[in-house]
Scaffold this motif. Structure first.
Motif, PDB file in Angstrom:
ATOM      1  N   PHE A  10      43.708   5.415 -17.430  1.00  0.00           N
ATOM      2  CA  PHE A  10      43.102   5.137 -18.724  1.00  0.00           C
ATOM      3  C   PHE A  10      42.871   6.439 -19.484  1.00  0.00           C
ATOM      4  O   PHE A  10      43.149   6.553 -20.664  1.00  0.00           O
ATOM      5  CB  PHE A  10      41.791   4.388 -18.537  1.00  0.00           C
ATOM      6  CG  PHE A  10      41.234   3.911 -19.839  1.00  0.00           C
ATOM      7  CD1 PHE A  10      41.776   2.802 -20.464  1.00  0.00           C
ATOM      8  CD2 PHE A  10      40.188   4.590 -20.452  1.00  0.00           C
ATOM      9  CE1 PHE A  10      41.289   2.372 -21.691  1.00  0.00           C
ATOM     10  CE2 PHE A  10      39.693   4.160 -21.676  1.00  0.00           C
ATOM     11  CZ  PHE A  10      40.248   3.053 -22.287  1.00  0.00           C
ATOM     12  N   ARG A  11      42.409   7.435 -18.767  1.00  0.00           N
ATOM     13  CA  ARG A  11      42.159   8.724 -19.414  1.00  0.00           C
ATOM     14  C   ARG A  11      43.319   9.676 -19.176  1.00  0.00           C
ATOM     15  O   ARG A  11      44.091   9.511 -18.241  1.00  0.00           O
ATOM     16  CB  ARG A  11      40.885   9.340 -18.845  1.00  0.00           C
ATOM     17  CG  ARG A  11      39.643   8.752 -19.487  1.00  0.00           C
ATOM     18  CD  ARG A  11      38.498   9.714 -19.424  1.00  0.00           C
ATOM     19  NE  ARG A  11      38.130  10.040 -18.053  1.00  0.00           N
ATOM     20  CZ  ARG A  11      37.379  11.067 -17.721  1.00  0.00           C
ATOM     21  NH1 ARG A  11      36.929  11.880 -18.658  1.00  0.00           N
ATOM     22  NH2 ARG A  11      37.080  11.297 -16.472  1.00  0.00           N
ATOM     23  N   GLN A 171      34.640   2.462 -16.955  1.00  0.00           N
ATOM     24  CA  GLN A 171      34.860   1.362 -17.889  1.00  0.00           C
ATOM     25  C   GLN A 171      36.351   1.203 -18.224  1.00  0.00           C
ATOM     26  O   GLN A 171      36.889   0.102 -18.183  1.00  0.00           O
ATOM     27  CB  GLN A 171      34.054   1.608 -19.172  1.00  0.00           C
ATOM     28  CG  GLN A 171      34.013   0.408 -20.094  1.00  0.00           C
ATOM     29  CD  GLN A 171      33.289  -0.766 -19.450  1.00  0.00           C
ATOM     30  OE1 GLN A 171      32.341  -0.576 -18.699  1.00  0.00           O
ATOM     31  NE2 GLN A 171      33.755  -1.976 -19.719  1.00  0.00           N
ATOM     32  N   GLY A 172      36.982   2.322 -18.543  1.00  0.00           N
ATOM     33  CA  GLY A 172      38.394   2.284 -18.924  1.00  0.00           C
ATOM     34  C   GLY A 172      39.270   1.766 -17.798  1.00  0.00           C
ATOM     35  O   GLY A 172      40.184   0.973 -18.021  1.00  0.00           O
ATOM     36  N   THR A 176      41.812  -1.512 -17.598  1.00  0.00           N
ATOM     37  CA  THR A 176      43.215  -1.458 -17.159  1.00  0.00           C
ATOM     38  C   THR A 176      43.466  -2.422 -16.001  1.00  0.00           C
ATOM     39  O   THR A 176      44.477  -3.115 -15.968  1.00  0.00           O
ATOM     40  CB  THR A 176      43.581  -0.023 -16.721  1.00  0.00           C
ATOM     41  OG1 THR A 176      43.051   0.892 -17.693  1.00  0.00           O
ATOM     42  CG2 THR A 176      45.082   0.169 -16.656  1.00  0.00           C
ATOM     43  N   VAL A 177      42.530  -2.456 -15.056  1.00  0.00           N
ATOM     44  CA  VAL A 177      42.682  -3.364 -13.907  1.00  0.00           C
ATOM     45  C   VAL A 177      42.692  -4.818 -14.380  1.00  0.00           C
ATOM     46  O   VAL A 177      43.508  -5.627 -13.932  1.00  0.00           O
ATOM     47  CB  VAL A 177      41.560  -3.127 -12.870  1.00  0.00           C
ATOM     48  CG1 VAL A 177      41.537  -4.225 -11.818  1.00  0.00           C
ATOM     49  CG2 VAL A 177      41.729  -1.761 -12.207  1.00  0.00           C
ATOM     50  N   ASP A 178      41.813  -5.136 -15.334  1.00  0.00           N
ATOM     51  CA  ASP A 178      41.772  -6.504 -15.873  1.00  0.00           C
ATOM     52  C   ASP A 178      43.091  -6.888 -16.525  1.00  0.00           C
ATOM     53  O   ASP A 178      43.602  -7.990 -16.312  1.00  0.00           O
ATOM     54  CB  ASP A 178      40.658  -6.635 -16.925  1.00  0.00           C
ATOM     55  CG  ASP A 178      39.324  -6.928 -16.280  1.00  0.00           C
ATOM     56  OD1 ASP A 178      39.331  -7.245 -15.069  1.00  0.00           O
ATOM     57  OD2 ASP A 178      38.299  -6.841 -16.971  1.00  0.00           O
ATOM     58  N   ILE A 179      43.623  -5.979 -17.329  1.00  0.00           N
ATOM     59  CA  ILE A 179      44.905  -6.255 -17.994  1.00  0.00           C
ATOM     60  C   ILE A 179      45.978  -6.474 -16.938  1.00  0.00           C
ATOM     61  O   ILE A 179      46.735  -7.435 -16.989  1.00  0.00           O
ATOM     62  CB  ILE A 179      45.301  -5.090 -18.928  1.00  0.00           C
ATOM     63  CG1 ILE A 179      44.328  -5.006 -20.101  1.00  0.00           C
ATOM     64  CG2 ILE A 179      46.731  -5.267 -19.438  1.00  0.00           C
ATOM     65  CD1 ILE A 179      44.518  -3.787 -20.984  1.00  0.00           C
ATOM     66  N   THR A 211      34.143  -2.090  -6.107  1.00  0.00           N
ATOM     67  CA  THR A 211      33.949  -2.159  -7.555  1.00  0.00           C
ATOM     68  C   THR A 211      35.050  -2.956  -8.239  1.00  0.00           C
ATOM     69  O   THR A 211      34.799  -3.757  -9.126  1.00  0.00           O
ATOM     70  CB  THR A 211      33.918  -0.733  -8.152  1.00  0.00           C
ATOM     71  OG1 THR A 211      32.947   0.017  -7.435  1.00  0.00           O
ATOM     72  CG2 THR A 211      33.557  -0.757  -9.628  1.00  0.00           C
ATOM     73  N   TYR A 212      36.302  -2.688  -7.851  1.00  0.00           N
ATOM     74  CA  TYR A 212      37.432  -3.296  -8.571  1.00  0.00           C
ATOM     75  C   TYR A 212      38.099  -4.439  -7.808  1.00  0.00           C
ATOM     76  O   TYR A 212      39.004  -5.073  -8.338  1.00  0.00           O
ATOM     77  CB  TYR A 212      38.486  -2.227  -8.879  1.00  0.00           C
ATOM     78  CG  TYR A 212      37.969  -1.089  -9.733  1.00  0.00           C
ATOM     79  CD1 TYR A 212      37.836  -1.231 -11.112  1.00  0.00           C
ATOM     80  CD2 TYR A 212      37.603   0.127  -9.151  1.00  0.00           C
ATOM     81  CE1 TYR A 212      37.353  -0.195 -11.891  1.00  0.00           C
ATOM     82  CE2 TYR A 212      37.126   1.169  -9.928  1.00  0.00           C
ATOM     83  CZ  TYR A 212      37.000   1.007 -11.287  1.00  0.00           C
ATOM     84  OH  TYR A 212      36.533   2.028 -12.057  1.00  0.00           O
TER      85      TYR A 212
END
Ligand SMILES: Nc1ncnc2c1ncn2[C@@H]1O[C@H](COP(=O)(O)OP(=O)(O)OP(=O)(O)O)[C@@H](O)[C@H]1O
Ligand SMILES: [Mg+2]
Lengths: 259, 131
Positions: A10-11, A171-172, A176-179, A211-212
């Motif tokens: 993301f970053r 957060q970012g 990305t994981v959600d997408i 977390t993910y």
């Protein structure tokens, strides 16, 4: 046909290009046929790790996207240009190709200004896989979730998301994981890079996985030695016993084990 | 064998920058349509039977039926996101991605940038020649 592996974060500056170059090199070293394509057209970076400068660079993805050259003309066979880099020398005779984006300022501004045919980009990916009979095609990307990023995610067999173990990245990376999940990508792996050595890495791995709810393929330490390497060689080939390199080989093994 | 209309529509498709699907729309497609697009993108061009062969390999529960596939292809073709080529037994399908739009930065910025880079190059060359 070979697998498409996209490397995202993301970053910016999380270590995508270094990870891509090292993973691809480790797989080539293991006898796989591997390609790397730099789709970060606006700010290409991976060529440096393979000792490729403007002088040495032949045809580029930019010319291919304008329909001027064939994808074969863009392929840079790493083993043909090893130079004196101690790490890269280990790739002698190995099947590793880089498909670089131009680092010429005019070429970059031209493609950003004109846009390009995305069908041609996709055809390029597929020709690389087919005509070079690749086992793995790595796609190094621009940070964040842009158009090329989404496309490469959708095409992927394996998506690797790199994150730094800090709050800013949280957060970012979650986005990305959600997408990635909503796109039904067959295999998703997280890689933590730049972890501070004073922390317990198995603890970091467990926390990130919790977390993910996704598998962590490796936790790579933050290391000054990497900075000293000045991105001029493939770190895990040059310093195979270094903790970063050992963790990197673990990531490569994790990906190689995906059916 | 591709007919004259295929070639014509291909030519037109190339010229028309707004045709084809953007990656964002691709990501937002319903699951069955997105899966078909993914297969077509990876294989470049396929007949329905070849496409069904790969659909069979999708995980159970995410696997559309042949009727659903045909329905999805019809909707995608209507949008111009899939291009149907050939006739009868020779029909093949191809995904159609939208051209990457030019950056929205003003034209003047690009010409300034271009000129600057040109200048930098030239002064670099001069330095090389002097040194
Ligand atoms: N584990 C690490 N320890 C220390 N430095 C690192 C580590 N990993 C990468 N770096 C350094 O961080 C910088 C960014 O790395 P890299 O170019 O691989 O990131 P990137 O994600 O591709 O960046 P960009 O988003 O700009 O494309 C480089 O200078 C690299 O040497
Ligand atoms: Mg990079």
């Amino acid at each position: 046909m070979g697998k498409i592996v996209s490397i995202h974060s993301f970053r910016g500056g999380t270590g995508k290009s270094n990870t891509t170059a090292n993973l691809a090199s480790q797989m080539a070293l293991a006898g796989k046929r591997v390609g790397i394509v730099d789709t970060d057209i606006a700010s290409p970076g991976i060529h440096v790790l393979f000792g490729l400068d403007e002088k040495l660079m032949g045809h580029t993805l930019n010319e291919y996207l304008r329909g001027e050259v064939d994808i074969h003309d863009v392929a840079f066979r790493v083993s043909d240009h090893l130079g004196d880099a101690e790490g890269r020398k280990k790739l002698a005779g190995k099947d590793l190709w880089l498909f670089p984006s131009s680092i010429n300022g005019r070429e970059i501004s031209r493609i950003l200004h004109d846009g390009y045919d995305v069908n041609l980009l996709n055809q390029g990916f597929q020709s690389m896989r087919k005509e070079f009979d690749l086992d793995y095609l790595f796609i190094d990307t621009h940070p964040g979730v842009g158009e090329e990023t989404l496309l490469s995610m959708i095409l992927s067999d394996i998506l690797v998301i790199i994150l730094r173990p800090d709050q800013q990245d949280f957060q970012g990376t979650a986005v990305t994981v959600d997408i990635a999940r909503s796109l039904d990508i067959p295999h998703l792996r997280l890689v933590v890079n730049k972890a501070l050595s004073r922390y317990d890495f198995s603890q970091i791995k467990a926390t990130v996985e919790q977390t993910y709810s996704e598998e962590v393929a490796g936790v790579l330490p933050l290391t000054e030695d990497m900075v000293e390497n000045a991105s001029s060689d493939i770190f895990s080939l040059r310093y195979p016993d270094h903790p970063w390199s050992q963790a990197m080989r673990g990531v490569a093994e994790n990906l190689l084990a995906i059916p | 064998m591709s007919g004259v209309f295929d070639r014509l529509s291909k030519k037109l498709g190339e010229k028309d920058d707004s045709s084809g699907i953007s990656p964002l729309d691709l990501a937002n497609l319903p699951q069955a349509q997105r899966q078909l697009m993914r297969i077509l993108l990876r294989e470049l061009e396929m007949s329905l039977s070849a496409l069904m062969g790969l659909v069979e390999e999708l995980p159970e529960g995410k696997r559309p039926t042949q009727a659903e596939v045909e329905e999805a292809l019809k909707s995608l073709a209507l949008e111009g996101w899939v291009i149907k080529m050939g006739e009868d037994a020779q029909i093949t399908y191809k995904a159609n991605l939208r051209r990457k739009a030019p950056s929205t930065l003003a034209q003047s910025i690009w010409s300034t940038l271009d000129a600057r880079i040109g200048e930098a190059k030239e002064s670099g060359l001069k330095k090389d020649q002097q040194g």
